[in-house]
Write a protein that holds these residues in place. Structure first.
Motif, PDB file in Angstrom:
ATOM      1  N   UNK A 127      -8.063  -1.337  62.045  1.00 41.80           N
ATOM      2  CA  UNK A 127      -7.713  -1.394  63.466  1.00 41.80           C
ATOM      3  C   UNK A 127      -6.540  -2.337  63.610  1.00 41.80           C
ATOM      4  N   UNK A 128      -5.639  -2.035  64.555  1.00 43.28           N
ATOM      5  CA  UNK A 128      -4.478  -2.902  64.708  1.00 43.28           C
ATOM      6  C   UNK A 128      -4.809  -4.070  65.640  1.00 43.28           C
ATOM      7  N   UNK A 129      -3.870  -5.016  65.706  1.00 42.51           N
ATOM      8  CA  UNK A 129      -4.124  -6.259  66.408  1.00 42.51           C
ATOM      9  C   UNK A 129      -4.327  -6.134  67.898  1.00 42.51           C
ATOM     10  N   UNK A 236      10.135  -5.429  63.865  1.00 39.52           N
ATOM     11  CA  UNK A 236       9.330  -5.045  65.028  1.00 39.52           C
ATOM     12  C   UNK A 236       7.940  -5.643  64.863  1.00 39.52           C
ATOM     13  N   UNK A 237       7.892  -6.920  64.560  1.00 42.85           N
ATOM     14  CA  UNK A 237       6.635  -7.551  64.172  1.00 42.85           C
ATOM     15  C   UNK A 237       5.883  -8.063  65.393  1.00 42.85           C
ATOM     16  N   UNK A 238       4.640  -7.631  65.515  1.00 40.81           N
ATOM     17  CA  UNK A 238       3.718  -8.109  66.548  1.00 40.81           C
ATOM     18  C   UNK A 238       2.311  -7.809  66.051  1.00 40.81           C
ATOM     19  N   UNK A 239       1.302  -8.234  66.783  1.00 36.64           N
ATOM     20  CA  UNK A 239      -0.068  -8.073  66.286  1.00 36.64           C
ATOM     21  C   UNK A 239      -0.432  -6.612  66.080  1.00 36.64           C
ATOM     22  N   UNK A 240       0.191  -5.707  66.826  1.00 36.92           N
ATOM     23  CA  UNK A 240      -0.100  -4.293  66.653  1.00 36.92           C
ATOM     24  C   UNK A 240       0.347  -3.741  65.316  1.00 36.92           C
ATOM     25  N   UNK A 241       1.202  -4.474  64.612  1.00 36.58           N
ATOM     26  CA  UNK A 241       1.665  -4.051  63.290  1.00 36.58           C
ATOM     27  C   UNK A 241       0.830  -4.668  62.169  1.00 36.58           C
ATOM     28  N   UNK A 242      -0.265  -5.304  62.516  1.00 29.16           N
ATOM     29  CA  UNK A 242      -1.137  -5.918  61.511  1.00 29.16           C
ATOM     30  C   UNK A 242      -2.512  -5.255  61.599  1.00 29.16           C
ATOM     31  N   UNK A 243      -2.908  -4.619  60.510  1.00 27.04           N
ATOM     32  CA  UNK A 243      -4.205  -3.970  60.438  1.00 27.04           C
ATOM     33  C   UNK A 243      -5.247  -4.930  59.884  1.00 27.04           C
ATOM     34  N   UNK A 244      -6.461  -4.847  60.422  1.00 34.80           N
ATOM     35  CA  UNK A 244      -7.601  -5.539  59.826  1.00 34.80           C
ATOM     36  C   UNK A 244      -8.641  -4.491  59.485  1.00 34.80           C
ATOM     37  N   UNK A 245      -8.991  -4.408  58.199  1.00 37.40           N
ATOM     38  CA  UNK A 245      -9.897  -3.372  57.731  1.00 37.40           C
ATOM     39  C   UNK A 245     -11.328  -3.853  57.632  1.00 37.40           C
ATOM     40  N   UNK A 246     -12.174  -2.968  57.115  1.00 37.00           N
ATOM     41  CA  UNK A 246     -13.581  -3.311  56.936  1.00 37.00           C
ATOM     42  C   UNK A 246     -13.760  -4.505  56.002  1.00 37.00           C
ATOM     43  N   UNK A 247     -12.804  -4.724  55.104  1.00 43.41           N
ATOM     44  CA  UNK A 247     -12.903  -5.849  54.171  1.00 43.41           C
ATOM     45  C   UNK A 247     -12.463  -7.173  54.790  1.00 43.41           C
ATOM     46  N   UNK A 248     -12.012  -7.159  56.040  1.00 43.08           N
ATOM     47  CA  UNK A 248     -11.592  -8.372  56.719  1.00 43.08           C
ATOM     48  C   UNK A 248     -10.190  -8.834  56.390  1.00 43.08           C
ATOM     49  N   UNK A 249      -9.516  -8.132  55.479  1.00 39.60           N
ATOM     50  CA  UNK A 249      -8.155  -8.522  55.094  1.00 39.60           C
ATOM     51  C   UNK A 249      -7.149  -8.022  56.124  1.00 39.60           C
ATOM     52  N   UNK A 273      13.498 -15.939  62.121  1.00 45.41           N
ATOM     53  CA  UNK A 273      12.916 -16.272  63.423  1.00 45.41           C
ATOM     54  C   UNK A 273      12.680 -15.038  64.289  1.00 45.41           C
ATOM     55  N   UNK A 274      13.363 -13.928  63.998  1.00 43.27           N
ATOM     56  CA  UNK A 274      13.132 -12.691  64.755  1.00 43.27           C
ATOM     57  C   UNK A 274      11.684 -12.260  64.638  1.00 43.27           C
ATOM     58  N   UNK A 275      11.176 -12.207  63.413  1.00 46.15           N
ATOM     59  CA  UNK A 275       9.788 -11.809  63.203  1.00 46.15           C
ATOM     60  C   UNK A 275       8.817 -12.871  63.698  1.00 46.15           C
ATOM     61  N   UNK A 276       9.133 -14.128  63.444  1.00 47.11           N
ATOM     62  CA  UNK A 276       8.240 -15.212  63.842  1.00 47.11           C
ATOM     63  C   UNK A 276       8.096 -15.244  65.364  1.00 47.11           C
ATOM     64  N   UNK A 277       9.210 -15.126  66.064  1.00 46.32           N
ATOM     65  CA  UNK A 277       9.169 -15.117  67.529  1.00 46.32           C
ATOM     66  C   UNK A 277       8.395 -13.921  68.051  1.00 46.32           C
ATOM     67  N   UNK A 278       8.586 -12.761  67.414  1.00 49.18           N
ATOM     68  CA  UNK A 278       7.866 -11.568  67.842  1.00 49.18           C
ATOM     69  C   UNK A 278       6.366 -11.725  67.703  1.00 49.18           C
ATOM     70  N   UNK A 279       5.922 -12.328  66.585  1.00 47.49           N
ATOM     71  CA  UNK A 279       4.486 -12.501  66.383  1.00 47.49           C
ATOM     72  C   UNK A 279       3.913 -13.541  67.331  1.00 47.49           C
ATOM     73  N   UNK A 280       4.596 -14.678  67.490  1.00 46.06           N
ATOM     74  CA  UNK A 280       4.090 -15.710  68.392  1.00 46.06           C
ATOM     75  C   UNK A 280       3.999 -15.170  69.820  1.00 46.06           C
ATOM     76  N   UNK A 281       5.034 -14.459  70.250  1.00 44.45           N
ATOM     77  CA  UNK A 281       5.012 -13.942  71.611  1.00 44.45           C
ATOM     78  C   UNK A 281       3.893 -12.925  71.793  1.00 44.45           C
ATOM     79  N   UNK A 282       3.616 -12.140  70.770  1.00 46.83           N
ATOM     80  CA  UNK A 282       2.541 -11.155  70.891  1.00 46.83           C
ATOM     81  C   UNK A 282       1.173 -11.827  70.965  1.00 46.83           C
ATOM     82  N   UNK A 283       0.996 -12.977  70.312  1.00 44.69           N
ATOM     83  CA  UNK A 283      -0.257 -13.716  70.459  1.00 44.69           C
ATOM     84  C   UNK A 283      -0.423 -14.194  71.898  1.00 44.69           C
TER      85      UNK A 283
END
Length: 375
Positions: A127-129, A236-249, A273-283
């Protein structure tokens, strides 16, 4: 395609085209202008469509030892797809916090290479973020999860992963932005603000107008970014681009760049900083989604979650770069203007495609420029 007698049609899931593509990955090389790159192979014998709206078409192939997702590029592009280079760099660097790449196929034209298909391992229960992070942020104020479980540990993992990703993508001696590149970032950000102001009306538009001068001043500081190190970022980094699977990874996905920016910008080197800012803002945006969609939620608890998640993410990112002796990859001075650039892009996205989403950048603006009691 499928040829049956006089009929020629595009292949559909269950016709076997995706299975044949996966089989071809076991024989990498160049065939009739097509370059086949294979990193991993397992036997597969069934295929099914992923029934969602997509700009590409994805097919799940499965076998006795697991499966993969075959993503077909169904619209001819402009030759500016960063995914093949980004994924290849990460494979070479041993980066494992992404769905395991099985391989890809490119067509080599006279002037450029076009991505035809990419195959990545299927992550069971992924599932995505925008699902798992929203659940985490909602669980803390509800009392069903502590701050460590819902914010600290996920944010620490994300910070380390993003830093390791940048370490794998960056050159040993990264190039640096010149004044012209910095001016382009500034002009692009200011154009985004202008478009946001033109698209957003109502109370949100009035608030944006009230703070437009402050936003403009911060965005304009991007013009002074000459000399910052450049990296082949995710883009295009944000929480939606991070999957968390059944294994918790946690696994980063979708390395084809921001779909709403021009092709050359998608492949251009950018500050880390482009990716870092995108992830922080998505949180931040996760917290705003929870506040908006959860009647009666403890707003102070959601704010504690937001502060903990963003602080721990940044600390883990910085610590991981420092441990590798590469702290200089992150230009701290760019974080705030790039975060505001993302806020403006969220306004534009809401104005063009999803009007109700305007509450997210509106809350982000209020959090920066208005007193706590007005939040």
């Amino acid at each position: 395609m499928v040829v049956a007698g006089d009929e020629v049609r595009r292949a559909r899931p269950s016709d076997g085209a995706a299975l044949a593509l996966v089989e071809a990955l076991s024989r990498p090389g160049v065939v009739d202008g097509f370059t086949v790159t294979g990193w991993h192979h397992r036997p597969v014998d069934t295929e099914r469509a992923i029934d969602v709206d997509q700009s590409n078409e994805s097919v799940v192939v499965s076998g006795p030892d697991g499966g993969a997702v075959v993503k077909w590029v169904v619209r001819s592009g402009d030759g500016h797809d960063p995914a093949p280079d980004r994924v290849s760099r990460l494979v070479d660097a041993g980066f494992d916090a992404m769905p395991r790449p099985w391989g890809l196929v490119q067509w080599q034209g006279e002037a450029r290479a076009e991505l035809v298909a990419m195959v990545t391992e299927l992550v069971p229960g992924a599932r995505d973020g925008w699902e798992w992070a929203v659940e985490d942020a909602r669980a803390y104020p509800a009392g069903s999860a502590g701050l460590e479980q819902s914010a600290t540990e996920p944010a620490r993992a994300l910070g380390e992963i993003v830093a390791r990703m940048h370490l794998g993508l960056a050159d040993d001696v990264p190039p640096r932005a010149d004044a012209a590149r910095a001016a382009m970032w500034r002009d692009d950000a200011l154009a985004g603000l202008a478009e946001a102001r033109a698209l957003i009306d109502g109370a949100e538009g009035e608030r944006l107008e009230r703070h437009a001068d402050s936003v403009r001043a911060t965005l304009a500081s991007l013009g002074g970014a000459a000399g910052t190190p450049l990296v082949p970022v995710h883009g295009d980094l944000h929480v939606g681009q991070v999957l968390r699977g059944d294994d918790g990874a946690y696994r980063v996905t979708d390395f084809d760049g921001n779909p709403v920016v021009p092709g050359p910008e998608r492949t251009a080197l950018q500050p880390a900083a482009t990716d870092v800012a995108g992830m922080v803002q998505s949180l931040d945006h996760v917290a705003y989604v929870v506040l908006h969609r959860t009647p009666g939620v403890d707003a102070a608890a959601v704010e504690r979650w937001r502060q903990e998640a963003t602080t721990i993410f940044l600390a883990a990112y910085r610590r991981t770069l420092a441990a590798a002796g590469r702290s200089a990859l992150l230009d701290e001075s760019l974080l705030e203007p790039l975060r505001l650039r993302q806020v403006c892009r969220e306004y534009v996205y809401a104005g063009r495609h999803l009007p109700h989403w305007r509450y997210v950048p509106d809350r982000a603006l209020r959090a920066r420029y208005e007193v706590e009691t007005d939040r």
